[in-house]
Design a protein around this motif. Structure first.
Motif, short mmCIF file in Angstrom:
data_model
loop_
_atom_site.label_atom_id
_atom_site.label_comp_id
_atom_site.label_asym_id
_atom_site.label_seq_id
_atom_site.Cartn_x
_atom_site.Cartn_y
_atom_site.Cartn_z
N GLY A 285 -9.48 11.14 6.17
CA GLY A 285 -10.07 10.61 4.95
C GLY A 285 -11.04 9.47 5.11
N VAL A 286 -11.23 8.96 6.34
CA VAL A 286 -12.10 7.78 6.52
C VAL A 286 -13.22 8.04 7.52
N LYS A 287 -13.58 9.30 7.72
CA LYS A 287 -14.57 9.66 8.73
C LYS A 287 -15.93 8.99 8.47
N SER A 288 -16.29 8.82 7.21
CA SER A 288 -17.62 8.30 6.88
C SER A 288 -17.66 6.79 6.71
N THR A 289 -16.53 6.13 6.86
CA THR A 289 -16.46 4.68 6.62
C THR A 289 -16.35 3.93 7.94
N ASP A 290 -17.06 2.80 8.04
CA ASP A 290 -17.04 2.00 9.26
C ASP A 290 -15.63 1.48 9.55
N VAL A 291 -15.28 1.48 10.83
CA VAL A 291 -13.94 1.07 11.27
C VAL A 291 -13.62 -0.35 10.80
N SER A 292 -14.57 -1.27 10.96
CA SER A 292 -14.32 -2.67 10.62
C SER A 292 -14.06 -2.86 9.13
N ILE A 293 -14.72 -2.06 8.29
CA ILE A 293 -14.52 -2.15 6.84
C ILE A 293 -13.12 -1.68 6.46
N VAL A 294 -12.70 -0.55 7.05
CA VAL A 294 -11.35 -0.03 6.78
C VAL A 294 -10.30 -1.05 7.24
N ALA A 295 -10.50 -1.60 8.45
CA ALA A 295 -9.56 -2.59 8.98
C ALA A 295 -9.50 -3.81 8.08
N PHE A 296 -10.65 -4.24 7.57
CA PHE A 296 -10.69 -5.40 6.68
C PHE A 296 -9.91 -5.15 5.40
N MET A 297 -10.07 -3.96 4.84
CA MET A 297 -9.36 -3.63 3.61
C MET A 297 -7.85 -3.52 3.85
N LEU A 298 -7.46 -3.01 5.01
CA LEU A 298 -6.03 -2.98 5.35
C LEU A 298 -5.47 -4.40 5.34
N ALA A 299 -6.24 -5.31 5.92
CA ALA A 299 -5.81 -6.71 6.02
C ALA A 299 -5.75 -7.38 4.65
N VAL A 300 -6.75 -7.12 3.81
CA VAL A 300 -6.81 -7.74 2.48
C VAL A 300 -5.63 -7.29 1.62
N VAL A 301 -5.37 -5.99 1.61
CA VAL A 301 -4.26 -5.47 0.80
C VAL A 301 -2.94 -6.04 1.31
N GLN A 302 -2.78 -6.13 2.63
CA GLN A 302 -1.56 -6.69 3.19
C GLN A 302 -1.41 -8.17 2.82
N THR A 303 -2.50 -8.90 2.85
CA THR A 303 -2.47 -10.33 2.50
C THR A 303 -2.05 -10.52 1.04
N ILE A 304 -2.69 -9.79 0.15
CA ILE A 304 -2.40 -9.92 -1.28
C ILE A 304 -0.98 -9.44 -1.59
N GLY A 305 -0.61 -8.29 -1.00
CA GLY A 305 0.73 -7.77 -1.23
C GLY A 305 1.81 -8.70 -0.71
N GLY A 306 1.60 -9.24 0.50
CA GLY A 306 2.57 -10.17 1.07
C GLY A 306 2.67 -11.44 0.27
N LEU A 307 1.53 -11.95 -0.23
CA LEU A 307 1.52 -13.17 -1.03
C LEU A 307 2.26 -12.95 -2.35
N PHE A 308 2.06 -11.79 -2.96
CA PHE A 308 2.74 -11.48 -4.23
C PHE A 308 4.25 -11.46 -4.03
N ILE A 309 4.70 -10.77 -3.00
CA ILE A 309 6.14 -10.69 -2.73
C ILE A 309 6.71 -12.06 -2.39
N CYS A 310 5.97 -12.80 -1.56
CA CYS A 310 6.41 -14.13 -1.14
C CYS A 310 6.53 -15.09 -2.32
N THR A 311 5.59 -14.99 -3.27
CA THR A 311 5.54 -15.91 -4.40
C THR A 311 6.56 -15.58 -5.48
N PHE A 312 6.65 -14.28 -5.83
CA PHE A 312 7.46 -13.89 -6.98
C PHE A 312 8.84 -13.32 -6.64
N MET A 313 9.02 -12.86 -5.40
CA MET A 313 10.29 -12.24 -5.05
C MET A 313 11.08 -13.02 -4.00
N GLU A 314 10.41 -14.01 -3.38
CA GLU A 314 11.07 -14.82 -2.36
C GLU A 314 10.83 -16.31 -2.59
#
Length: 302
Positions: A171-200
């Motif tokens: 599904g990511v053949k046409s997208t640059d590797v660095s952009i996909v990696a950056f989005m993986l990191a951003v979602v993980q950062t936001i998701g982790g912050l949400f859980i850390c703030t509201f659930m922990e």
């Protein structure tokens, strides 16, 4: 440099080594009272920061299509990371690695259902040897199989990982590797912050930083930035099933690291299980039709 399938598979093997160490390092961080949400926030933030430093010019050129593809990959990836982190709290690193690694069973079927990739007989043979090896490796066949909450989270993690691997391969053949990696990191950062703030709430004050900082840095730099970037890059040049089988070695390396750090003991099962898993990869990687054709040609010459 042109990345061939062999090079891509070698990069995935290196990724498996990094990820194999992740369960043990996460366990050390958890023992230092770092919560699952904070661990994912920290590793995601460090990952995103490093991606920006090294690939800033590519990131700023992100299109909406790139953003959408990266967002989907990010949600799938974060689902696997957070459930794995929670699961390690309640089970051993070796057991967590085994259950999470069962994603290899699901990959061919997801690829077939979504992208119409034909199922091959050797895929089932290879998967059989892989699962047999992992079963022997962990000794589950000699114990009463009970599924605790940690095992359950690890299995959910396996489902997320399977979906992530299939999506990254097709599904990511046409997208640059660095952009996909950056989005993986951003979602993980936001998701982790949400859980850390509201659930922990209040967990940050309990962290023993002297014991937690090195594992956290290792997870963020080696397992996430280096490992994840190599994964995304390599999976654009190999099949989802091959990627899954190679990365399933994460379980072998996870057991090795678990023994080295004293969470598990070394047994003959580790050797036998590892050999079976290597056999499964050979079955998957070898093109038996081409081998038969070459053998027939050789026989004709004589």
């Amino acid at each position: 440099m042109t990345i061939t399938r062999s090079i891509a598979n070698a990069l995935l093997l290196l990724t498996a080594v990094f990820w194999g160490s992740a369960s043990v390092v996460i366990k050390i961080a958890l023992d230092a009272n770092a919560s699952p949400g904070f661990i994912n926030f920290f590793r995601g933030f460090l990952f995103a920061l490093l991606i920006l430093i090294f690939f800033y010019k590519k990131i700023v050129k992100m299109t909406f299509k790139d953003f959408k593809i990266g967002l989907i990959a990010g949600f799938l990836n974060f689902g696997g990371y957070i459930t794995q982190t929670i699961g390690v709290q309640y089970t051993t690193p070796s057991n967590s690695s085994f259950i999470a690694a069962t994603y290899v069973v699901v990959i061919p079927f997801i690829a077939w259902a979504i992208y119409g990739k034909k199922l091959q007989l050797k895929s089932f043979v290879s998967i059989f040897f892989c699962l047999l090896g992992m079963t022997i490796l962990t000794g589950i066949v000699n114990e009463s199989l009970t599924i605790n909450i940690g095992d359950s989270y690890s299995f959910i993690c396996a489902l997320f990982y399977a979906a992530t691997i299939v999506y990254l391969s097709y599904g990511v053949k046409s997208t640059d590797v660095s952009i996909v990696a950056f989005m993986l990191a951003v979602v993980q950062t936001i998701g982790g912050l949400f859980i850390c703030t509201f659930m922990e709430p209040g967990k940050l004050t309990e962290i023993e930083w002297s014991h937690a900082i090195v594992p956290l840095l290792y997870i963020g730099i080696i397992c996430s930035f280096v490992g994840q970037t190599l994964q995304v890059l390599a999976q654009k040049h190999t099949s989802a099933t091959s990627a899954g089988l190679i990365m399933m070695l994460e379980g072998v390396f996870g057991s090795v690291f678990s023994v080295a750090f004293g969470f598990d003991t070394f047994t003959v099962k580790l050797v036998i299980g590892g050999i079976l898993i290597m056999l499964s990869i050979m079955v998957m990687e070898l093109d038996f039709k081409q081998i038969l054709i070459k053998n027939k040609e050789q026989l004709r010459k004589y």
